[in-house]
Design a protein around this motif. Structure first.
Motif, PDB file in Angstrom:
ATOM      1  N   THR A 172     -16.572   3.300 -42.005  1.00 15.75           N
ATOM      2  CA  THR A 172     -16.891   3.072 -43.419  1.00 15.75           C
ATOM      3  C   THR A 172     -18.377   3.270 -43.672  1.00 15.75           C
ATOM      4  OG1 THR A 172     -15.072   1.500 -43.598  1.00 15.75           O
ATOM      5  CG2 THR A 172     -16.767   1.368 -45.298  1.00 15.75           C
ATOM      6  N   LYS A 226     -16.598  14.006 -42.745  1.00 15.36           N
ATOM      7  CA  LYS A 226     -16.487  12.569 -42.486  1.00 15.36           C
ATOM      8  C   LYS A 226     -17.823  11.910 -42.175  1.00 15.36           C
ATOM      9  CE  LYS A 226     -12.070  13.399 -40.193  1.00 15.36           C
ATOM     10  NZ  LYS A 226     -11.346  13.352 -38.942  1.00 15.36           N
ATOM     11  N   ILE A 231     -12.929  11.278 -50.721  1.00 20.25           N
ATOM     12  CA  ILE A 231     -13.415  10.060 -50.055  1.00 20.25           C
ATOM     13  C   ILE A 231     -12.264   9.075 -49.885  1.00 20.25           C
ATOM     14  CG2 ILE A 231     -15.010   8.103 -50.257  1.00 20.25           C
ATOM     15  CD1 ILE A 231     -16.369  10.853 -49.673  1.00 20.25           C
ATOM     16  N   ASP A 232     -11.421   8.984 -50.929  1.00 19.81           N
ATOM     17  CA  ASP A 232     -10.247   8.091 -50.834  1.00 19.81           C
ATOM     18  C   ASP A 232      -9.338   8.522 -49.681  1.00 19.81           C
ATOM     19  OD1 ASP A 232     -11.212   6.791 -53.039  1.00 19.81           O
ATOM     20  OD2 ASP A 232      -9.931   7.835 -54.478  1.00 19.81           O
ATOM     21  N   LEU A 278     -19.252   6.993 -43.397  1.00 13.13           N
ATOM     22  CA  LEU A 278     -18.749   7.708 -44.571  1.00 13.13           C
ATOM     23  C   LEU A 278     -19.621   7.425 -45.796  1.00 13.13           C
ATOM     24  CD1 LEU A 278     -16.571   9.516 -45.787  1.00 13.13           C
ATOM     25  CD2 LEU A 278     -15.121   7.510 -46.069  1.00 13.13           C
ATOM     26  N   LYS A 279     -20.118   6.201 -45.889  1.00 12.17           N
ATOM     27  CA  LYS A 279     -20.956   5.833 -47.041  1.00 12.17           C
ATOM     28  C   LYS A 279     -22.232   6.664 -47.080  1.00 12.17           C
ATOM     29  CE  LYS A 279     -22.694   2.013 -49.648  1.00 12.17           C
ATOM     30  NZ  LYS A 279     -23.839   2.863 -49.985  1.00 12.17           N
ATOM     31  N   MET A 321      -8.761   5.962 -42.082  1.00 11.49           N
ATOM     32  CA  MET A 321      -9.335   4.894 -41.258  1.00 11.49           C
ATOM     33  C   MET A 321      -8.548   3.590 -41.338  1.00 11.49           C
ATOM     34  SD  MET A 321     -13.427   5.323 -41.639  1.00 11.49           S
ATOM     35  CE  MET A 321     -13.538   5.353 -43.408  1.00 11.49           C
ATOM     36  N   LYS A 322      -7.593   3.526 -42.272  1.00  9.30           N
ATOM     37  CA  LYS A 322      -6.907   2.276 -42.564  1.00  9.30           C
ATOM     38  C   LYS A 322      -6.244   1.641 -41.349  1.00  9.30           C
ATOM     39  CE  LYS A 322      -3.183   2.244 -45.012  1.00  9.30           C
ATOM     40  NZ  LYS A 322      -2.206   2.623 -46.019  1.00  9.30           N
ATOM     41  N   ARG A 362     -13.136   0.733 -37.877  1.00  4.73           N
ATOM     42  CA  ARG A 362     -13.045   0.966 -39.317  1.00  4.73           C
ATOM     43  C   ARG A 362     -14.374   0.649 -39.992  1.00  4.73           C
ATOM     44  NH1 ARG A 362      -8.391  -1.746 -40.306  1.00  4.73           N
ATOM     45  NH2 ARG A 362      -9.323  -3.582 -41.212  1.00  4.73           N
ATOM     46  N   ALA A 394     -10.913   7.504 -46.420  1.00  4.26           N
ATOM     47  CA  ALA A 394     -10.807   6.049 -46.243  1.00  4.26           C
ATOM     48  C   ALA A 394      -9.399   5.680 -45.769  1.00  4.26           C
ATOM     49  CB  ALA A 394     -11.138   5.338 -47.550  1.00  4.26           C
ATOM     50  N   LYS A 395      -8.381   6.406 -46.281  1.00  4.67           N
ATOM     51  CA  LYS A 395      -6.996   6.138 -45.860  1.00  4.67           C
ATOM     52  C   LYS A 395      -6.801   6.468 -44.387  1.00  4.67           C
ATOM     53  CE  LYS A 395      -4.596   6.679 -50.259  1.00  4.67           C
ATOM     54  NZ  LYS A 395      -3.922   7.658 -51.123  1.00  4.67           N
TER      55      LYS A 395
END
Length: 729
Positions: A362, A313, A343-344, A365-366, A350-351, A358, A347-348
């Protein structure tokens, strides 16, 4: 001079070392002078001695705040081994019963205990605060101090209360905060929260020259992992996965392939986790497959490889986990598998978090994505993340990017144009926005700011996305730009960036490699591996299949389908057991048709002196998956397929695919109870006759031949399942 002599005497007497490592001596001297001390030192640098030795040399008991029970137990065991008495070190946490807690408190009150390890949750309990007020505290060590910061990769809210508790224990108690991973932002957070503004900072280089870093595209990941481990047999390793379910699956797959592995995650009971940890330390198992719950503070110096089955992460998490390899300065191989799909998933996760959290997540993670996709020296990227400049020549080809051939491009003109654009736009946008401007992508944000009217909008379309990602990544790594991670990742010009606009010079950057990924989660253990198909053998196998099909009076595809034959030509299975592992074979078909195929392959391998890649024939537990077992049981109970699909939360198309996989692998299923309800007898006969004479089992062919007005795709799939089950199994 007296302190120095005493230091070396104690180091030798207690730990058996002749010399200090790095800045250990200066750090310990600072603590002995009762000064607040902040230590940033990579894993394997020898952080523990920095507080253990001064604790032994100072009056009173040192309180060591540590986040994990496993870490405390490990360190207490080691100290007792060095010190020779049980009472020299204790831990106080939720794993102890009342009698054990009483014993710990007696030893501490008697002055025999020099180090008391406490979890942050235990520290805040009123009865423990009352107890600690009765004793002389030499100093407080806050281990894994990055847990204080919500910008850290392992934020723990309990750490935020530590300062308050220390203040309640008396005035002027020195603090030593230690961490292996802290970006400049996290460092500020630690200093501010622990009120250590006057502390002395000791920051070692984050470079671990003995570690080799590699990122691989995530294809056939289990095959890759098994092949890697079999190439490193006899060595200890850790595999990190994001989910408990994946941990269990990977551990099972490794054991099926003759690799001693155990799972480790927070869902296991404490006794099992402790036993697993001990087995790894004692080398009764080669590999631990774990979530990030494993390894924090585990002092095993000879872990030779760390594999990330899923990309982590954060860069802090990645650095700390890879840091568990090669702590003795020996070989340390760090391999991570990267897929956009992972990665998807992250991202979920963190939704549902609050907006601010968040946003932070993000941006963090980037950084991981940019690291994985870049072709620049991995070491340079890691060290830049922690605020350390590094010349890639010093990597000595100890990463895949430095070993791989590179494509360079002249970056001068476009870098100047990009820096000017960022400046003209007030340094108020992130890299995605800037790339979209250069590429001419009209997002809602672009049009909202009228940036589609800018003269350079779309001016870089021909260069392509990979080019612009490469340019901006290296503009950051070479300090022409900085990124404000805690403010939406906005890009700012540095002094060098402003200077470049006025005085540009020739500059060549490296173009990112295109990392094509695409893991098949359905049955990743049995997908066809890399390697060219042996076309000569393939034709021989097809001829044999045709011969057997004629004898049995069935179409060739009923015996084995083409993908199964192709995989046989890559792996050359030589036994029925190995044949069972070929995709689409399974136990039933292997027993029914396998003998003559094994004989032919064996003869071919011998005559052509072929070196069989046995390590690639990966045994998979996929056929035993809970879903497949449950489907078979429900079909035996004669439940309708659409009802089974609904109960499993999958679509009708998905359950047909699952049932086909089961039948193709050789399991016989009786679906007549369901098919008779759906398709009348005459139409069943017509489809059955078609498949009996067909050369291929394609549904598209069948629809063309039988007429899409008369039959649906699903009806033909059902009949193909019935046909293969009755004639092939």
């Amino acid at each position: 001079m007296e302190i120095k002599k005493s230091l070396f005497d104690n180091l030798q007497n207690f730990f058996g070392f002749d010399n200090f490592k790095g800045e250990q001596e200066a750090i310990i001297t600072n603590i002995l002078q009762r000064k607040d001390t902040f230590v940033i030192m990579p894993t394997g640098g020898g952080k523990s001695i920095c507080y253990q030795l001064p604790a032994l040399m100072t009056e009173g008991t040192a309180i060591v705040i540590s986040p994990l029970i496993a870490l405390m137990k490990n360190q207490v065991d080691q100290l007792r081994a060095f010190g020779g008495t049980e009472s020299i070190a204790h831990f106080l946490n939720s794993s102890l019963n009342k009698a054990e807690i009483t014993k710990v408190k007696q030893d501490v009150l008697s002055g025999e205990t020099k180090l008391l390890y406490v979890a942050p949750e235990s520290l805040a309990k009123a009865e423990n605060i009352d107890f600690l007020n009765l004793i002389t505290i030499s100093f407080v060590a806050v281990d894994e101090a990055h847990c204080i910061s919500e910008w850290g990769h392992d934020f723990r809210p309990e750490y935020r209360k530590i300062r308050q508790v220390i203040s309640s224990l008396g005035e002027n108690i020195p603090i030593i905060a230690l961490t292996a991973t802290a970006t400049p932002k996290v460092q500020q957070d630690i200093i501010k929260n622990l009120q250590m503004t006057d502390s002395t900072l000791f920051k070692s280089s984050f470079n671990r020259p003995n570690l080799y870093y590699e990122v691989r595209p995530k294809r056939n990941v289990m095959k890759e992992i098994v092949r890697f481990i079999k190439g490193n047999m006899g060595k200890s390793g850790i595999i990190y996965c994001l989910s408990r379910k994946k941990v269990e699956e990977v551990a099972e797959a490794l054991n099926l392939n003759g690799i001693k592995a155990l799972p480790y995650h927070a869902g296991l009971d404490p006794k099992t986790r402790a036993e697993t940890q001990d087995k790894f330390l004692m080398e009764d198992v080669e590999v631990i497959v774990a979530t990030i719950a494993f390894g924090m503070g585990i002092d095993k110096p000879d872990v030779r490889y760390v594999i990330h089955h899923d990309i982590p992460k954060s860069m802090e998490g990645y650095y700390q986990e890879t840091g568990r390899a090669g702590r003795d300065g020996g070989e340390g191989l760090c391999v991570a598998f990267y897929a956009e799909k992972d990665i998807d998933k992250l991202a979920k996760f963190m939704k549902d978090k609050p907006v601010s959290e968040r946003e932070i997540g993000t941006q963090i993670l980037k950084e991981v994505i940019d690291y994985a996709e870049s072709s620049v020296c991995r070491r340079k990227q890691i060290l830049h993340y922690f605020g350390e400049n590094f010349n890639e020549a010093g990597c000595n080809s100890m990463c895949d990017c430095c070993r791989a051939p590179k494509t360079h491009f002249d970056a001068s003109d476009n870098l100047k144009k990009t820096l000017k654009a960022i400046r003209d736009l007030g340094e108020k946008f992130d890299d995605h926005h800037i790339i979209n401007i250069m590429m001419g992508v009209e997002t809602s944000q672009i049009t909202a700011y009228d940036h589609h009217t800018l003269p350079y909008f779309g001016s870089g379309k021909e260069e392509g996305l990979i080019y612009w990602k490469s340019l901006l990544r290296q503009a950051l790594l070479n300090n022409y730009l900085s990124k404000d991670i805690d403010n939406y990742g906005l890009l700012h010009l540095t002094k060098s960036g402003r200077s470049f606009i006025e005085n540009p010079h020739t500059l060549r950057f490296i173009l990112n490699r295109v990392m094509e990924t695409g893991e098949d989660d359905q049955d990743e253990g049995s997908q066809q591996g890399a390697g060219a198909v042996d076309t000569v053998l393939l034709q021989m196998l097809k001829d044999l299949r045709k011969k057997i099909a004629k004898q049995k009076n069935v179409p060739p595809f009923v015996v084995f389908q083409d993908p199964s034959l192709e995989e046989m030509c890559t792996h050359y299975p030589s036994t029925i057991e190995e044949l069972k592992q070929i995709h689409g074979v399974g136990a039933g078909k292997a027993m029914k048709f396998g003998a003559s195929f094994i004989e032919l392959i064996g003869k071919y391998v011998e005559e052509n002196d072929i070196d069989r890649p046995v390590d690639l024939v990966i045994k998979s537990a996929a056929n035993k998956s809970a879903l497949k077992v449950s489907i078979i049981q429900n079909i035996d109970r004669q439940l309708a397929l659409d009802d089974i699909a609904s109960s499993k939360g999958i679509t009708y198309e998905e359950i047909l695919k699952e049932v086909e996989t089961i039948v193709n692998s050789g399991t016989k299923l009786n679906l007549n109870y369901y098919i008779d309800e759906m398709i009348d007898e005459d139409r069943q006969d017509e489809v059955f006759d078609y498949f009996r004479s067909a050369e291929v089992d394609s549904i598209d062919e069948a629809l063309r031949e039988l007429g899409s007005d008369d039959y649906t795709r699903e009806e033909l799939q059902l009949m193909r399942i019935k046909f293969l089950s009755e004639l092939g199994n």
